[in-house]
Design a protein around this motif. Structure first.
Motif, PDB file in Angstrom:
ATOM      1  N   THR A 106       3.161  -9.856  -0.837  1.00  0.00           N
ATOM      2  CA  THR A 106       4.477  -9.976  -0.238  1.00  0.00           C
ATOM      3  C   THR A 106       4.358 -10.160   1.272  1.00  0.00           C
ATOM      4  O   THR A 106       3.265 -10.071   1.841  1.00  0.00           O
ATOM      5  CB  THR A 106       5.298  -8.704  -0.520  1.00  0.00           C
ATOM      6  N   ILE A 107       5.504 -10.383   1.913  1.00  0.00           N
ATOM      7  CA  ILE A 107       5.506 -10.510   3.373  1.00  0.00           C
ATOM      8  C   ILE A 107       4.988  -9.223   3.997  1.00  0.00           C
ATOM      9  O   ILE A 107       4.240  -9.250   4.963  1.00  0.00           O
ATOM     10  CB  ILE A 107       6.912 -10.874   3.888  1.00  0.00           C
ATOM     11  N   ASP A 108       5.368  -8.066   3.432  1.00  0.00           N
ATOM     12  CA  ASP A 108       4.856  -6.797   3.944  1.00  0.00           C
ATOM     13  C   ASP A 108       3.339  -6.734   3.807  1.00  0.00           C
ATOM     14  O   ASP A 108       2.661  -6.229   4.689  1.00  0.00           O
ATOM     15  CB  ASP A 108       5.491  -5.618   3.207  1.00  0.00           C
ATOM     16  N   ASP A 109       2.813  -7.254   2.696  1.00  0.00           N
ATOM     17  CA  ASP A 109       1.364  -7.294   2.511  1.00  0.00           C
ATOM     18  C   ASP A 109       0.712  -8.220   3.536  1.00  0.00           C
ATOM     19  O   ASP A 109      -0.361  -7.917   4.049  1.00  0.00           O
ATOM     20  CB  ASP A 109       0.995  -7.744   1.098  1.00  0.00           C
ATOM     21  N   ASP A 110       1.372  -9.338   3.842  1.00  0.00           N
ATOM     22  CA  ASP A 110       0.844 -10.250   4.863  1.00  0.00           C
ATOM     23  C   ASP A 110       0.738  -9.540   6.206  1.00  0.00           C
ATOM     24  O   ASP A 110      -0.245  -9.695   6.923  1.00  0.00           O
ATOM     25  CB  ASP A 110       1.723 -11.498   5.010  1.00  0.00           C
TER      26      ASP A 110
ATOM     27  N   ALA B 150      -2.676  -8.614   8.346  1.00  0.00           N
ATOM     28  CA  ALA B 150      -2.838  -8.930   9.773  1.00  0.00           C
ATOM     29  C   ALA B 150      -3.225  -7.682  10.563  1.00  0.00           C
ATOM     30  O   ALA B 150      -4.108  -7.739  11.441  1.00  0.00           O
ATOM     31  CB  ALA B 150      -1.563  -9.543  10.326  1.00  0.00           C
ATOM     32  N   ARG B 151      -2.596  -6.550  10.252  1.00  0.00           N
ATOM     33  CA  ARG B 151      -2.933  -5.297  10.948  1.00  0.00           C
ATOM     34  C   ARG B 151      -4.347  -4.831  10.599  1.00  0.00           C
ATOM     35  O   ARG B 151      -5.061  -4.308  11.456  1.00  0.00           O
ATOM     36  CB  ARG B 151      -1.900  -4.219  10.632  1.00  0.00           C
TER      37      ARG B 151
ATOM     38  N   VAL C 155      -4.401  -7.306  -0.307  1.00  0.00           N
ATOM     39  CA  VAL C 155      -3.793  -6.002  -0.556  1.00  0.00           C
ATOM     40  C   VAL C 155      -3.076  -6.044  -1.891  1.00  0.00           C
ATOM     41  O   VAL C 155      -2.370  -7.008  -2.200  1.00  0.00           O
ATOM     42  CB  VAL C 155      -2.790  -5.640   0.565  1.00  0.00           C
ATOM     43  N   ASP C 156      -3.251  -4.988  -2.670  1.00  0.00           N
ATOM     44  CA  ASP C 156      -2.570  -4.859  -3.949  1.00  0.00           C
ATOM     45  C   ASP C 156      -2.088  -3.415  -4.077  1.00  0.00           C
ATOM     46  O   ASP C 156      -2.902  -2.515  -4.325  1.00  0.00           O
ATOM     47  CB  ASP C 156      -3.518  -5.231  -5.090  1.00  0.00           C
ATOM     48  N   ASP C 157      -0.786  -3.185  -3.857  1.00  0.00           N
ATOM     49  CA  ASP C 157      -0.206  -1.835  -3.930  1.00  0.00           C
ATOM     50  C   ASP C 157      -0.944  -0.829  -3.054  1.00  0.00           C
ATOM     51  O   ASP C 157      -1.286   0.271  -3.504  1.00  0.00           O
ATOM     52  CB  ASP C 157      -0.183  -1.330  -5.377  1.00  0.00           C
TER      53      ASP C 157
ATOM     54  N   GLY D   1      -0.345   2.516   5.743  1.00  0.00           N
ATOM     55  CA  GLY D   1      -0.002   1.721   4.564  1.00  0.00           C
ATOM     56  C   GLY D   1      -1.188   1.462   3.653  1.00  0.00           C
ATOM     57  O   GLY D   1      -1.021   1.008   2.529  1.00  0.00           O
ATOM     58  N   VAL D   2      -2.394   1.757   4.145  1.00  0.00           N
ATOM     59  CA  VAL D   2      -3.598   1.561   3.340  1.00  0.00           C
ATOM     60  C   VAL D   2      -3.855   2.835   2.541  1.00  0.00           C
ATOM     61  O   VAL D   2      -3.986   3.920   3.110  1.00  0.00           O
ATOM     62  CB  VAL D   2      -4.815   1.216   4.230  1.00  0.00           C
ATOM     63  N   GLU D   3      -3.902   2.684   1.221  1.00  0.00           N
ATOM     64  CA  GLU D   3      -4.173   3.820   0.335  1.00  0.00           C
ATOM     65  C   GLU D   3      -5.675   4.008   0.114  1.00  0.00           C
ATOM     66  O   GLU D   3      -6.180   5.124   0.127  1.00  0.00           O
ATOM     67  CB  GLU D   3      -3.477   3.613  -1.009  1.00  0.00           C
TER      68      GLU D   3
END
Length: 107
Positions: free
Chosen positions: A2-6, A10-11, A39-41, A74-76
């Motif tokens: 998703t855009i959030d994943d994009d 980037a971060r 990124v996946d969930d 945001g990284v699990e």
């Protein structure tokens, strides 16, 4: 993705710039060692390389990548895969860093 994943990718790429190759003295992103970040969930998958198959810094770099990526909000969890396909070559270095290392311009 998703855009959030994009945005998260980037971060993460930005965070990986703190990992410095001890031999070349530049960050691994600009050196072209990071082949893919996905990124996946909240689970981050990073595919990376080093200059050569027998690179003595490969483990150090891989651990630095995992540690740096884990610090990004945001990284699990992080999964880092080291590959040597395709083999790394100087043309993968960003132009500014390539020039500072004394590599001739690649056409």
């Amino acid at each position: 993705m998703t855009i959030d994943d994009d945005d998260l990718v980037a971060r993460i790429r930005q965070a990986l710039k703190v990992v410095i190759d001890p031999e070349l003295g530049h960050n691994i992103v600009d050196l072209g060692f990071i082949y893919d970040v996905s990124v996946d969930d909240g689970v981050v998958h990073i595919i990376m390389t080093a200059t050569t198959l027998g690179c003595p810094a490969a483990f150090f770099l891989k651990e630095g990548v995992a540690s740096s990526a884990c610090l990004v909000p945001g990284v699990e969890s992080v999964d880092v895969t080291m590959t040597f396909e395709p083999p790394w070559q100087p043309s993968m270095i960003s132009p500014g860093v390539r020039s500072s290392l004394g590599f001739a311009e690649v056409n």
